[in-house]
Design a protein around this motif. Structure first.
Motif, PDB file in Angstrom:
ATOM      1  N   LEU A  12       7.674  -0.398   4.249  1.00 25.86           N
ATOM      2  CA  LEU A  12       6.627  -0.139   5.104  1.00 25.86           C
ATOM      3  C   LEU A  12       5.199  -0.689   4.363  1.00 25.86           C
ATOM      4  O   LEU A  12       4.323  -1.177   4.688  1.00 25.86           O
ATOM      5  CB  LEU A  12       6.389   1.337   5.102  1.00 25.86           C
ATOM      6  N   ARG A  13       5.192  -0.394   3.003  1.00 29.56           N
ATOM      7  CA  ARG A  13       3.782  -0.440   2.340  1.00 29.56           C
ATOM      8  C   ARG A  13       3.536  -2.184   2.319  1.00 29.56           C
ATOM      9  O   ARG A  13       2.646  -2.759   2.678  1.00 29.56           O
ATOM     10  CB  ARG A  13       4.154  -0.324   0.700  1.00 29.56           C
ATOM     11  N   GLN A  14       4.634  -2.903   2.288  1.00 34.52           N
ATOM     12  CA  GLN A  14       4.449  -4.338   2.120  1.00 34.52           C
ATOM     13  C   GLN A  14       4.250  -4.987   3.566  1.00 34.52           C
ATOM     14  O   GLN A  14       3.486  -5.720   3.618  1.00 34.52           O
ATOM     15  CB  GLN A  14       5.831  -4.688   1.625  1.00 34.52           C
ATOM     16  N   ALA A  15       4.981  -4.228   4.412  1.00 41.17           N
ATOM     17  CA  ALA A  15       4.807  -4.894   5.905  1.00 41.17           C
ATOM     18  C   ALA A  15       3.506  -4.618   6.209  1.00 41.17           C
ATOM     19  O   ALA A  15       2.584  -5.362   7.150  1.00 41.17           O
ATOM     20  CB  ALA A  15       5.760  -3.970   6.779  1.00 41.17           C
ATOM     21  N   LEU A  16       2.759  -3.330   5.936  1.00 40.83           N
ATOM     22  CA  LEU A  16       1.439  -3.013   6.350  1.00 40.83           C
ATOM     23  C   LEU A  16       0.530  -4.211   5.801  1.00 40.83           C
ATOM     24  O   LEU A  16      -0.479  -4.593   6.638  1.00 40.83           O
ATOM     25  CB  LEU A  16       0.934  -1.805   5.742  1.00 40.83           C
ATOM     26  N   GLY A  61       0.026  10.074   0.101  1.00 41.11           N
ATOM     27  CA  GLY A  61      -0.111   9.725  -1.408  1.00 41.11           C
ATOM     28  C   GLY A  61       0.713   8.886  -1.861  1.00 41.11           C
ATOM     29  O   GLY A  61       0.749   8.224  -2.810  1.00 41.11           O
ATOM     30  N   GLU A  62       2.143   9.244  -1.427  1.00 48.36           N
ATOM     31  CA  GLU A  62       3.612   8.798  -1.973  1.00 48.36           C
ATOM     32  C   GLU A  62       3.325   7.187  -1.479  1.00 48.36           C
ATOM     33  O   GLU A  62       3.715   6.076  -2.375  1.00 48.36           O
ATOM     34  CB  GLU A  62       4.818   9.338  -1.479  1.00 48.36           C
ATOM     35  N   LEU A  63       2.973   6.885  -0.280  1.00 48.75           N
ATOM     36  CA  LEU A  63       3.101   5.626   0.294  1.00 48.75           C
ATOM     37  C   LEU A  63       1.966   4.835  -0.345  1.00 48.75           C
ATOM     38  O   LEU A  63       2.140   3.390  -0.541  1.00 48.75           O
ATOM     39  CB  LEU A  63       2.911   5.734   1.770  1.00 48.75           C
ATOM     40  N   LEU A  64       0.884   5.169  -0.731  1.00 53.01           N
ATOM     41  CA  LEU A  64      -0.357   4.634  -1.420  1.00 53.01           C
ATOM     42  C   LEU A  64       0.152   3.461  -2.481  1.00 53.01           C
ATOM     43  O   LEU A  64       1.169   3.818  -3.280  1.00 53.01           O
ATOM     44  CB  LEU A  64      -1.147   5.535  -1.933  1.00 53.01           C
ATOM     45  N   ASN A 108      -3.287  -1.614  -5.336  1.00 55.55           N
ATOM     46  CA  ASN A 108      -4.067  -2.126  -4.300  1.00 55.55           C
ATOM     47  C   ASN A 108      -4.447  -1.088  -3.545  1.00 55.55           C
ATOM     48  O   ASN A 108      -4.460  -1.150  -2.069  1.00 55.55           O
ATOM     49  CB  ASN A 108      -3.554  -3.203  -3.578  1.00 55.55           C
ATOM     50  N   PRO A 109      -5.331  -0.015  -3.889  1.00 59.47           N
ATOM     51  CA  PRO A 109      -5.461   0.916  -2.827  1.00 59.47           C
ATOM     52  C   PRO A 109      -6.387   0.842  -1.944  1.00 59.47           C
ATOM     53  O   PRO A 109      -6.472   1.027  -0.934  1.00 59.47           O
ATOM     54  CB  PRO A 109      -6.236   2.254  -3.798  1.00 59.47           C
ATOM     55  N   GLN A 165      -7.121   0.026   3.928  1.00 59.57           N
ATOM     56  CA  GLN A 165      -7.755  -0.717   5.231  1.00 59.57           C
ATOM     57  C   GLN A 165      -6.458  -0.990   6.170  1.00 59.57           C
ATOM     58  O   GLN A 165      -6.504  -0.832   7.214  1.00 59.57           O
ATOM     59  CB  GLN A 165      -8.409  -1.919   4.597  1.00 59.57           C
ATOM     60  N   ALA A 166      -5.418  -1.387   5.360  1.00 57.58           N
ATOM     61  CA  ALA A 166      -4.245  -1.886   6.187  1.00 57.58           C
ATOM     62  C   ALA A 166      -3.765  -0.929   7.177  1.00 57.58           C
ATOM     63  O   ALA A 166      -3.394  -0.998   8.092  1.00 57.58           O
ATOM     64  CB  ALA A 166      -3.123  -2.419   5.246  1.00 57.58           C
TER      65      ALA A 166
END
Ligand code: SF4
Length: 339
Positions: free
Chosen positions: A4-8, A166-169, A173-174, A179-180
């Motif tokens: 999810l992190r990468q996809a965002l 917080g876990e997903l952050l 690259n916060p 923003q994403a």
């Protein structure tokens, strides 16, 4: 999580709107954009952001302006208290921080009108500090993607969503991450009709897989509590009987017996009425599911003709008549002061 992190971020790099506050790391400009965009759409707030940054290029310029100048520029945005607070915070930064924005989340929280969300936004966008923003967009994306059905406005829900954010952050690259996810919520995973058909995470989105997109996120409806102001009249006759009336249908306590009542719309009118009356005991507070009642009991006399409208009962006879708990509490506390 990783997917999810990468996809965002991949989605954001292609789909993001070009907005001026995304081209700066100046905490003043970022703060300005955040305050202007509270309760305001981006297209409506954008011209105001441009006007303010042109008129007041630094926080000191804003602090030194007159309140009238600030409010004139603010005109049309509504919520004038926000405009006044904006000015007051600029003065606080100039006076207490020598015109320099604090550079930590903790320090930012000391600023007037800056809560956890705005502090996280400034800390990450200006200083790239690892603080996750949690706004309405983020709640929605997290709730749907992970299929979390806790209410976003309950204390437990807030805690869990904050922990999840917080876990997903992306701690490396916060700024980009925050923003994403916010932009994804604003444009892709929208409140109504999200674009699930062309969503990059459709294969792992729990809400889509379990057909719950329309139900999530869950928000508890705030129950409006109605305040009511009652003055009960204690009317006794020579036989030690008290006047009662029966409550009408379509209201609380339907069919129960109570003292003659005058109800007021607000506390001021009630207190004006009580001014020259003989009040028995102190104020009674009675809380029901959707109502909060403030009640006073006063001793009063009446003309014989008025008594005909009421049921006259002594305290023994009252036992066969149902009464509201409020009246019962009063009688238990003050039965010796009634006659
Ligand atoms: S599939 Fe739909 S509900 Fe799930 S994240 Fe994408 S847009 Fe949101």
């Amino acid at each position: 999580m990783n997917a999810l992190r990468q996809a965002l971020q991949d989605w954001y790099k292609v789909r993001q709107r070009d907005l001026p506050w995304r081209h700066t790391q100046d905490p003043y400009f970022i703060w300005l954009s955040e305050i202007i965009l509270q309760q305001t759409r981006v297209d409506q707030g954008l011209p105001y952001y441009l006007k303010f940054t042109a008129a007041f290029p630094t926080v000191k310029d804003l602090a030194n302006a007159s309140q009238q100048e600030v409010l004139n520029l603010w005109q049309g945005l509504g919520y004038y208290s926000r405009g006044r607070n904006l000015h007051a915070t600029a003065q606080q930064i100039t006076r207490d921080f020598n015109g320099v924005f604090p550079d930590s989340h903790e320090g930012l929280l000391k600023l007037k009108g800056v809560g956890p969300y705005t502090a996280a936004a400034i800390a990450s966008f200006a200083y790239n500090l690892p603080h996750a923003v949690v706004d309405g967009n983020v709640f929605r994306v997290l709730s749907r993607y992970f299929g979390v059905d806790l209410a976003i406005n309950s204390p437990e829900g807030k805690r869990q969503f904050e922990a999840l954010a917080g876990e997903l952050l992306d701690r490396y690259n916060p700024a980009l991450h925050n923003q994403a996810i916010m932009e994804f919520g604003a444009l892709q995973c929208k409140p109504v009709s999200p674009n699930c058909a062309v969503c990059p995470v459709q294969e792992s989105c729990m809400a889509l897989l379990s057909n719950k997109v329309a139900q999530l996120p869950i928000k508890l409806k705030k129950v409006k509590v109605r305040k009511r102001f009652f003055v009960y009249h204690i009317l006794a006759n020579a036989q030690n009987q008290l006047a009662f009336q029966r409550r009408a249908p379509k209201d609380i306590w339907e069919g129960l017996f109570e003292f003659p009542l005058v109800e007021f719309d607000n506390s001021e009118d009630m207190h004006a009425y009580l001014e020259d009356k003989l009040v028995i005991g102190a104020k009674f507070q009675h809380v029901l599911t959707h109502q909060r009642i403030e009640a006073y009991f006063i001793k009063t006399s009446m003309k014989d003709s008025a008594k005909a409208n009421y049921l006259m009962l002594d305290l023994m006879a009252l036992e066969d008549h149902p009464i509201p708990r409020l009246i019962d509490k009063f009688l238990i506390a003050h039965s010796s002061e009634l006659f």
